[in-house]
Design a protein around this motif. Sequence first.
Motif, PDB file in Angstrom:
ATOM      1  N   GLY A 199       0.929  -0.710  -0.261  1.00 31.04           N
ATOM      2  CA  GLY A 199      -0.214  -0.224  -0.427  1.00 31.04           C
ATOM      3  C   GLY A 199       1.191   1.013  -0.134  1.00 31.04           C
ATOM      4  O   GLY A 199       1.977   1.171  -0.452  1.00 31.04           O
ATOM      5  N   PHE A 200       0.224   2.300   0.088  1.00 29.82           N
ATOM      6  CA  PHE A 200       0.620   3.561  -0.022  1.00 29.82           C
ATOM      7  C   PHE A 200       1.562   3.599   1.581  1.00 29.82           C
ATOM      8  O   PHE A 200       1.136   2.892   2.456  1.00 29.82           O
ATOM      9  CB  PHE A 200      -0.283   4.089   0.353  1.00 29.82           C
ATOM     10  CG  PHE A 200      -0.837   4.606  -1.201  1.00 29.82           C
ATOM     11  CD1 PHE A 200       0.030   4.647  -2.232  1.00 29.82           C
ATOM     12  CD2 PHE A 200      -1.967   4.727  -1.696  1.00 29.82           C
ATOM     13  CE1 PHE A 200      -0.637   4.772  -3.258  1.00 29.82           C
ATOM     14  CE2 PHE A 200      -2.677   4.936  -2.334  1.00 29.82           C
ATOM     15  CZ  PHE A 200      -2.376   4.438  -3.996  1.00 29.82           C
ATOM     16  N   THR A 208       8.611  14.933   5.571  1.00 26.90           N
ATOM     17  CA  THR A 208       8.445  14.145   4.225  1.00 26.90           C
ATOM     18  C   THR A 208       8.889  14.768   3.091  1.00 26.90           C
ATOM     19  O   THR A 208       8.923  16.412   3.135  1.00 26.90           O
ATOM     20  CB  THR A 208       6.737  14.100   4.902  1.00 26.90           C
ATOM     21  OG1 THR A 208       6.300  12.972   3.381  1.00 26.90           O
ATOM     22  CG2 THR A 208       5.888  15.474   4.097  1.00 26.90           C
ATOM     23  N   CYS A 209       8.730  14.376   1.916  1.00 27.81           N
ATOM     24  CA  CYS A 209       9.279  14.877   0.850  1.00 27.81           C
ATOM     25  C   CYS A 209       9.059  13.675  -0.032  1.00 27.81           C
ATOM     26  O   CYS A 209       9.260  12.259   0.126  1.00 27.81           O
ATOM     27  CB  CYS A 209      10.819  14.648   0.740  1.00 27.81           C
ATOM     28  SG  CYS A 209      11.319  15.525  -0.313  1.00 27.81           S
ATOM     29  N   PRO A 265       0.625  14.329  -3.399  1.00 31.21           N
ATOM     30  CA  PRO A 265      -0.077  13.776  -2.963  1.00 31.21           C
ATOM     31  C   PRO A 265       0.256  13.128  -1.987  1.00 31.21           C
ATOM     32  O   PRO A 265      -0.472  13.215  -1.060  1.00 31.21           O
ATOM     33  CB  PRO A 265      -1.038  12.349  -4.474  1.00 31.21           C
ATOM     34  CG  PRO A 265      -0.108  13.395  -5.408  1.00 31.21           C
ATOM     35  CD  PRO A 265       0.456  13.681  -5.662  1.00 31.21           C
ATOM     36  N   MET A 266       1.063  12.833  -1.782  1.00 29.39           N
ATOM     37  CA  MET A 266       1.983  11.577  -0.769  1.00 29.39           C
ATOM     38  C   MET A 266       2.143  12.485   0.716  1.00 29.39           C
ATOM     39  O   MET A 266       1.488  12.569   1.639  1.00 29.39           O
ATOM     40  CB  MET A 266       2.797  11.075  -1.255  1.00 29.39           C
ATOM     41  CG  MET A 266       4.162   9.962   0.393  1.00 29.39           C
ATOM     42  SD  MET A 266       5.237   9.903   0.293  1.00 29.39           S
ATOM     43  CE  MET A 266       5.870  11.618   1.032  1.00 29.39           C
ATOM     44  N   MET A 267       2.469  13.451   0.324  1.00 31.09           N
ATOM     45  CA  MET A 267       2.839  14.560   1.229  1.00 31.09           C
ATOM     46  C   MET A 267       1.635  15.679   1.609  1.00 31.09           C
ATOM     47  O   MET A 267       1.450  15.133   3.194  1.00 31.09           O
ATOM     48  CB  MET A 267       3.817  15.936   0.328  1.00 31.09           C
ATOM     49  CG  MET A 267       5.328  15.166   0.321  1.00 31.09           C
ATOM     50  SD  MET A 267       6.679  16.882   0.318  1.00 31.09           S
ATOM     51  CE  MET A 267       5.876  17.020  -1.588  1.00 31.09           C
ATOM     52  N   LYS A 268       0.580  15.560   0.634  1.00 30.97           N
ATOM     53  CA  LYS A 268      -0.265  15.940   1.587  1.00 30.97           C
ATOM     54  C   LYS A 268      -1.234  14.825   2.531  1.00 30.97           C
ATOM     55  O   LYS A 268      -1.722  15.765   3.335  1.00 30.97           O
ATOM     56  CB  LYS A 268      -1.627  17.001   0.243  1.00 30.97           C
ATOM     57  CG  LYS A 268      -1.610  17.453  -0.681  1.00 30.97           C
ATOM     58  CD  LYS A 268      -2.302  17.810  -1.827  1.00 30.97           C
ATOM     59  CE  LYS A 268      -1.533  19.272  -2.401  1.00 30.97           C
ATOM     60  NZ  LYS A 268      -2.346  19.272  -3.356  1.00 30.97           N
ATOM     61  N   ALA A 269      -1.075  13.544   2.286  1.00 33.43           N
ATOM     62  CA  ALA A 269      -1.824  13.005   3.052  1.00 33.43           C
ATOM     63  C   ALA A 269      -1.155  12.888   4.413  1.00 33.43           C
ATOM     64  O   ALA A 269      -1.865  12.555   5.022  1.00 33.43           O
ATOM     65  CB  ALA A 269      -1.894  12.080   1.998  1.00 33.43           C
ATOM     66  N   LYS A 318      -2.078  15.328   6.123  1.00 34.19           N
ATOM     67  CA  LYS A 318      -3.750  15.025   6.731  1.00 34.19           C
ATOM     68  C   LYS A 318      -3.048  13.642   8.333  1.00 34.19           C
ATOM     69  O   LYS A 318      -4.162  14.563   9.222  1.00 34.19           O
ATOM     70  CB  LYS A 318      -4.280  14.769   5.552  1.00 34.19           C
ATOM     71  CG  LYS A 318      -5.786  15.027   6.346  1.00 34.19           C
ATOM     72  CD  LYS A 318      -6.625  14.303   4.710  1.00 34.19           C
ATOM     73  CE  LYS A 318      -8.170  14.326   5.660  1.00 34.19           C
ATOM     74  NZ  LYS A 318      -8.056  13.280   5.592  1.00 34.19           N
ATOM     75  N   LEU A 319      -2.204  13.203   8.050  1.00 41.70           N
ATOM     76  CA  LEU A 319      -2.553  12.078   9.188  1.00 41.70           C
ATOM     77  C   LEU A 319      -1.755  13.003  10.082  1.00 41.70           C
ATOM     78  O   LEU A 319      -2.163  12.692  11.630  1.00 41.70           O
ATOM     79  CB  LEU A 319      -1.762  11.217   8.512  1.00 41.70           C
ATOM     80  CG  LEU A 319      -2.171   9.858   7.624  1.00 41.70           C
ATOM     81  CD1 LEU A 319      -1.385   8.478   7.171  1.00 41.70           C
ATOM     82  CD2 LEU A 319      -3.578   9.254   8.291  1.00 41.70           C
ATOM     83  N   ALA A 320      -0.737  13.605  10.068  1.00 39.04           N
ATOM     84  CA  ALA A 320       0.176  14.478  11.300  1.00 39.04           C
ATOM     85  C   ALA A 320      -1.123  15.197  12.293  1.00 39.04           C
ATOM     86  O   ALA A 320      -0.384  15.375  13.101  1.00 39.04           O
ATOM     87  CB  ALA A 320       1.345  14.972  10.500  1.00 39.04           C
TER      88      ALA A 320
END
Lengths: 254, 301
Positions: A165-166, A189-190, A194-198, A201-203
């Motif tokens: 998964g991601f 994060t880097c 879309p990954m960094m946005k997700a 959000k989790l953070a």
Amino acid sequence: MDLCVTHSERVGAQCVWLKARPTEGSLPACLPGQFAQLRADTPGVLLRRPISIHDVCGDEISFLVQMVGEGTRWLGQLGVGDVVNAVLPLGNGFSLMPEDTPLLVGGGVGVAPLLYLGRALREKGVKPTFLLGARTKDLLLRLDAFREVGDVLVATEDGSEGERGFVTQHSVFSQLSASATNGCSRIYTCGPAPMMKAVTKLAKECGVACEVSLENRMACGVGACLCCVTETNDGHNRCVCTEGPVFDAEVLRW
Amino acid sequence: MLDLAVKIGALELRNPVMTASGTFGYGLEFQDFVDLGELGGIVVKGTTLKPREGNPYPRMAETASGMLNCVGLQNKGVDYFCEHIYPQVKDLPTNVIVNVSGSTIDDYAETARRIGELEAIPAIELNISCPNVKQGGMAFGVTAAGAASVVKAVRKAYGKTLIVKLSPNVTDIAEIARAVEDEGADSVSLINTLMGMAIDAERRRKVLSIGTGGLSGPAVKPVALRMVYQVAQAVKIPVIGLGGIMTATDAVEFLLAGATAVEVGTANFIDPAVTTKIVRGIGEYLARHGFSSVREIIGVV
């Protein structure tokens, strides 16, 4: 300054790991998260390529170059002894909070600056945990080098290595929210936007501070052309090259 | 001793090499790379009456030997310039020229008037040619009547050296140049960027946020050179040439075509120290060909 390539090695399916040192003098002090503007000296390619600093050891600097277009392919074909012109160091780096238990989340070639960041945190007495993601096992980059610096967790979209998964679906995040941040107080994060946005959000959901490193398309790299801007919460467009590339996730309007 | 000095209106340049607006910030960004005292002048970022945020990202696309931008005149406005930036640039060891833009004729005139009050700014470059803003900008610069009306109003409000930056996105650039000369411009600079477009075939979408942008870099040089040549034939005021200058040889070509001075733009992004190399290279060219003054080669072609 001109850099002379001292090591060139294919890593993953699309990247090259370059090490280089100045042809004259010494390497200026570079912070984790800063970048270099490398010149691809080939006809038709006009602008420099902004490449994040992957690692520094004495006067030797290293980069991970993902070969996507003509410019990065030229950089990728450099061999030992070849010379590449660089403007460096540019931009602002990650904060280095020694009291934190950090999680460093990287995707694709976005893992590059996290190695140097992890090393710097380690020197401050903090053992970092890396969460590194890619579409498949073939695209993971330099896992052994990361393992020398900290704990390494892996996520691949096809499950060929680590969890399937991601990165944002990795179990480390459920532990984070379950145990009230599990001792983790900062995420760096880097990777793809879309990954960094997700991750951001989790953070936020876990109440953990988050720093993101943006890779907007750039021309000058020194704050003059205003091409690489990102919008911040105060409604202003800010240069990623000089005010970033690392931003506190809270200030970005995503 | 080589004489590199040229004059643009009342403005005296120690050599003909300036930087183009929007490519050199306020000069401060480049002090690590360039001794600004070696340059004829710097033209700082386009300034408008009110702050502007510019267009959304993405604003830039690299193309074959060139780049498109649609920054859209992002700047903090003339008040901010006067209060915060002017104190930082007023003692720079070169001529600091402010590029002035606007949405209405009154905006242009008021911004020019405000800049005119700043003692250490000897000239403005009037931008009637920005292709990336909805109102004003290029709209004034694509007709002789529109260009004349802005210059007429600004001329009344501004007494120092007035340079008018022309758009190449016109049928007859010489006609526009004559119109602004007739209204009292001291000089014209050309070319601003050529309007262009980039499309991402794989994603089937436009690359730039507003679809179109201005093309600069080596790709535009032959067009710029032709236009500088045509305008230099058509007007008596000095012409400042720009468009794709990467080397001293490029700069010399513009001087030969009739430019009294040149501006270097996109090249600053590739080599932040390129302007000083161009100054030295022009000197070497003159020495190699037995000229004692740069003025001897202006317009000889």
